[in-house]
Design a protein around this motif. Structure first.
Motif, PDB file in Angstrom:
ATOM      1  N   ILE A 272      59.493  61.490  21.125  1.00 26.93           N
ATOM      2  CA  ILE A 272      58.464  61.689  21.496  1.00 26.93           C
ATOM      3  C   ILE A 272      59.599  62.888  23.105  1.00 26.93           C
ATOM      4  CG2 ILE A 272      56.890  61.610  23.786  1.00 26.93           C
ATOM      5  CD1 ILE A 272      55.366  59.653  21.435  1.00 26.93           C
ATOM      6  N   THR A 273      59.470  63.994  23.457  1.00 29.56           N
ATOM      7  CA  THR A 273      60.715  64.314  24.652  1.00 29.56           C
ATOM      8  C   THR A 273      59.980  64.560  25.795  1.00 29.56           C
ATOM      9  OG1 THR A 273      60.155  66.619  23.675  1.00 29.56           O
ATOM     10  CG2 THR A 273      61.375  65.207  23.018  1.00 29.56           C
ATOM     11  N   SER A 274      58.460  64.382  25.355  1.00 27.98           N
ATOM     12  CA  SER A 274      57.270  64.515  27.053  1.00 27.98           C
ATOM     13  C   SER A 274      56.054  63.537  27.041  1.00 27.98           C
ATOM     14  CB  SER A 274      57.684  65.865  27.458  1.00 27.98           C
ATOM     15  OG  SER A 274      56.611  66.272  27.899  1.00 27.98           O
ATOM     16  N   CYS A 275      55.347  63.338  27.628  1.00 32.55           N
ATOM     17  CA  CYS A 275      54.350  62.290  27.471  1.00 32.55           C
ATOM     18  C   CYS A 275      53.163  62.622  28.972  1.00 32.55           C
ATOM     19  CB  CYS A 275      54.818  61.196  26.762  1.00 32.55           C
ATOM     20  SG  CYS A 275      52.475  60.134  26.462  1.00 32.55           S
ATOM     21  N   ARG A 276      52.178  63.500  28.549  1.00 33.74           N
ATOM     22  CA  ARG A 276      51.575  63.736  30.069  1.00 33.74           C
ATOM     23  C   ARG A 276      50.333  63.672  30.177  1.00 33.74           C
ATOM     24  NH1 ARG A 276      50.337  69.295  32.767  1.00 33.74           N
ATOM     25  NH2 ARG A 276      50.295  69.690  30.690  1.00 33.74           N
ATOM     26  N   VAL A 277      49.939  62.559  30.740  1.00 32.60           N
ATOM     27  CA  VAL A 277      47.843  62.176  31.027  1.00 32.60           C
ATOM     28  C   VAL A 277      47.221  63.534  31.888  1.00 32.60           C
ATOM     29  CG1 VAL A 277      46.217  60.230  31.621  1.00 32.60           C
ATOM     30  CG2 VAL A 277      48.931  59.666  30.712  1.00 32.60           C
TER      31      VAL A 277
ATOM     32  N   GLU B 204      48.999  64.671  26.967  1.00 32.69           N
ATOM     33  CA  GLU B 204      50.006  65.600  26.164  1.00 32.69           C
ATOM     34  C   GLU B 204      51.025  65.241  25.464  1.00 32.69           C
ATOM     35  OE1 GLU B 204      50.331  70.186  27.135  1.00 32.69           O
ATOM     36  OE2 GLU B 204      52.312  68.527  28.394  1.00 32.69           O
ATOM     37  N   PHE B 205      51.572  65.473  23.980  1.00 29.53           N
ATOM     38  CA  PHE B 205      52.418  64.646  23.570  1.00 29.53           C
ATOM     39  C   PHE B 205      53.416  66.264  23.427  1.00 29.53           C
ATOM     40  CE2 PHE B 205      49.842  61.174  23.072  1.00 29.53           C
ATOM     41  CZ  PHE B 205      50.781  60.106  23.498  1.00 29.53           C
ATOM     42  N   MET B 206      54.776  66.279  23.695  1.00 25.65           N
ATOM     43  CA  MET B 206      55.419  67.037  22.981  1.00 25.65           C
ATOM     44  C   MET B 206      56.680  66.085  22.228  1.00 25.65           C
ATOM     45  SD  MET B 206      55.307  69.954  24.017  1.00 25.65           S
ATOM     46  CE  MET B 206      56.389  70.896  23.719  1.00 25.65           C
ATOM     47  N   LEU B 207      56.813  66.571  20.582  1.00 29.31           N
ATOM     48  CA  LEU B 207      57.531  65.573  19.948  1.00 29.31           C
ATOM     49  C   LEU B 207      59.063  66.872  19.044  1.00 29.31           C
ATOM     50  CD1 LEU B 207      54.979  64.154  19.449  1.00 29.31           C
ATOM     51  CD2 LEU B 207      55.650  63.400  17.188  1.00 29.31           C
ATOM     52  N   ASP B 208      60.085  66.145  19.075  1.00 30.40           N
ATOM     53  CA  ASP B 208      61.019  66.841  18.456  1.00 30.40           C
ATOM     54  C   ASP B 208      60.567  66.444  17.155  1.00 30.40           C
ATOM     55  OD1 ASP B 208      63.433  68.242  17.559  1.00 30.40           O
ATOM     56  OD2 ASP B 208      64.858  66.685  19.035  1.00 30.40           O
ATOM     57  N   MET B 209      60.433  66.926  15.956  1.00 30.44           N
ATOM     58  CA  MET B 209      60.471  67.342  14.709  1.00 30.44           C
ATOM     59  C   MET B 209      61.698  67.984  14.630  1.00 30.44           C
ATOM     60  SD  MET B 209      57.909  65.268  15.200  1.00 30.44           S
ATOM     61  CE  MET B 209      57.942  65.269  13.227  1.00 30.44           C
ATOM     62  N   THR B 210      62.964  67.709  14.926  1.00 32.33           N
ATOM     63  CA  THR B 210      64.030  68.652  14.315  1.00 32.33           C
ATOM     64  C   THR B 210      64.011  69.278  14.387  1.00 32.33           C
ATOM     65  OG1 THR B 210      63.974  66.611  13.426  1.00 32.33           O
ATOM     66  CG2 THR B 210      65.977  67.977  12.827  1.00 32.33           C
ATOM     67  N   VAL B 211      63.160  71.143  13.012  1.00 31.59           N
ATOM     68  CA  VAL B 211      63.361  71.532  12.876  1.00 31.59           C
ATOM     69  C   VAL B 211      62.168  72.107  14.389  1.00 31.59           C
ATOM     70  CG1 VAL B 211      62.949  73.545  10.945  1.00 31.59           C
ATOM     71  CG2 VAL B 211      62.765  70.755  10.591  1.00 31.59           C
ATOM     72  N   LYS B 212      61.509  71.845  14.532  1.00 37.15           N
ATOM     73  CA  LYS B 212      60.418  72.424  15.577  1.00 37.15           C
ATOM     74  C   LYS B 212      59.744  71.256  16.596  1.00 37.15           C
ATOM     75  CE  LYS B 212      55.585  74.605  15.322  1.00 37.15           C
ATOM     76  NZ  LYS B 212      55.041  75.362  14.806  1.00 37.15           N
ATOM     77  N   THR B 213      59.851  71.557  17.377  1.00 41.62           N
ATOM     78  CA  THR B 213      59.034  70.929  18.789  1.00 41.62           C
ATOM     79  C   THR B 213      57.509  71.732  18.825  1.00 41.62           C
ATOM     80  OG1 THR B 213      60.724  71.116  20.271  1.00 41.62           O
ATOM     81  CG2 THR B 213      58.477  70.550  20.720  1.00 41.62           C
ATOM     82  N   ILE B 214      56.838  69.911  18.517  1.00 46.14           N
ATOM     83  CA  ILE B 214      55.124  69.760  17.837  1.00 46.14           C
ATOM     84  C   ILE B 214      54.955  69.683  19.544  1.00 46.14           C
ATOM     85  CG2 ILE B 214      53.259  69.136  16.675  1.00 46.14           C
ATOM     86  CD1 ILE B 214      54.774  70.590  14.658  1.00 46.14           C
ATOM     87  N   ARG B 215      53.122  70.577  20.330  1.00 48.79           N
ATOM     88  CA  ARG B 215      52.696  69.849  20.708  1.00 48.79           C
ATOM     89  C   ARG B 215      51.126  69.651  20.825  1.00 48.79           C
ATOM     90  NH1 ARG B 215      48.881  72.089  23.587  1.00 48.79           N
ATOM     91  NH2 ARG B 215      48.690  71.672  25.520  1.00 48.79           N
ATOM     92  N   TYR B 216      50.900  68.620  21.204  1.00 53.65           N
ATOM     93  CA  TYR B 216      49.703  68.087  20.783  1.00 53.65           C
ATOM     94  C   TYR B 216      48.241  67.152  21.545  1.00 53.65           C
ATOM     95  CZ  TYR B 216      51.017  64.010  18.600  1.00 53.65           C
ATOM     96  OH  TYR B 216      51.713  62.896  19.007  1.00 53.65           O
ATOM     97  N   VAL B 217      47.047  67.293  21.603  1.00 47.01           N
ATOM     98  CA  VAL B 217      46.505  66.980  23.098  1.00 47.01           C
ATOM     99  C   VAL B 217      45.647  65.575  22.256  1.00 47.01           C
ATOM    100  CG1 VAL B 217      45.305  67.147  25.016  1.00 47.01           C
ATOM    101  CG2 VAL B 217      46.471  68.456  25.478  1.00 47.01           C
ATOM    102  N   LEU B 218      45.734  64.383  22.799  1.00 46.06           N
ATOM    103  CA  LEU B 218      45.133  63.352  21.854  1.00 46.06           C
ATOM    104  C   LEU B 218      43.219  63.049  23.639  1.00 46.06           C
ATOM    105  CD1 LEU B 218      47.426  61.670  20.264  1.00 46.06           C
ATOM    106  CD2 LEU B 218      45.992  62.992  19.095  1.00 46.06           C
ATOM    107  N   ASP B 219      42.656  62.688  22.426  1.00 46.16           N
ATOM    108  CA  ASP B 219      41.493  61.926  23.501  1.00 46.16           C
ATOM    109  C   ASP B 219      41.521  60.857  22.479  1.00 46.16           C
ATOM    110  OD1 ASP B 219      39.232  62.867  25.662  1.00 46.16           O
ATOM    111  OD2 ASP B 219      38.374  61.793  23.961  1.00 46.16           O
ATOM    112  N   TYR B 220      41.604  59.868  23.855  1.00 46.89           N
ATOM    113  CA  TYR B 220      41.681  58.243  23.893  1.00 46.89           C
ATOM    114  C   TYR B 220      40.463  57.497  24.265  1.00 46.89           C
ATOM    115  CZ  TYR B 220      46.440  58.001  22.013  1.00 46.89           C
ATOM    116  OH  TYR B 220      48.025  57.911  21.624  1.00 46.89           O
TER     117      TYR B 220
END
Length: 149
Positions: free
Chosen positions: A36-41, A54-70
């Motif tokens: 996780i490179t970034s995490c923002r409420v 919102e999460f930003m993940l470094d997956m080595t080949v690509k940075t993945i962004r997604y938003v989760l509802d908790y």
């Protein structure tokens, strides 16, 4: 929803309340979760707990962004579902159960990346990623319990 659901449990040397506190402190995730490179409420529930994150993940080949509802079952865990992002679907949960040795933390998650991978490759990658994630969570909670976080 993905047909590949994984779960992993570990014992954490800390009370359920510490587990829950680390779970909802999303702004700290980049400090203890390696991908996780970034995490923002983005939004909160009426009780103040984070709702959309919102999460930003470094997956080595690509940075993945997604938003989760908790949603929460305070202090015994949370569930989440994908709102939007670079994957097709995510749903999961963390459950915390007080035990004699501390807390048993179980994370279960299903992810559909939106592209095909052979089942054995996907299963192996997801198992390792989930295990690593839960073990990093355990280390963060135990550091908090020791007062070193």
């Amino acid at each position: 929803m993905s047909e590949y659901r994984q779960s992993y449990s570990t014992t954490i040397a800390a009370p359920v309340t510490d587990c829950f506190a680390v779970l909802v402190a999303f702004e700290d995730y980049p400090r203890w979760s390696s991908p996780i490179t970034s995490c923002r409420v983005l939004d909160h529930h009426a009780d103040g707990l984070p709702r959309r994150v919102e999460f930003m993940l470094d997956m080595t080949v690509k940075t993945i962004r997604y938003v989760l509802d908790y949603t929460y079952g305070r202090p015994h865990g949370a569930t989440w579902t994908l709102v939007e992002g670079d994957v097709r679907s995510i749903d999961g949960e963390y459950r915390f159960e007080e035990t004699a040795g501390g807390t048993t933390a179980t994370c279960a998650q299903a992810i559909d990346l939106g592209f095909w991978l052979p089942g054995f490759v996907r299963s192996g990658l997801e198992k390792k990623a989930l295990r690593d994630s839960v073990e990093e969570f355990r280390q963060a909670v135990e550091a908090r319990a020791r007062g070193t976080a």
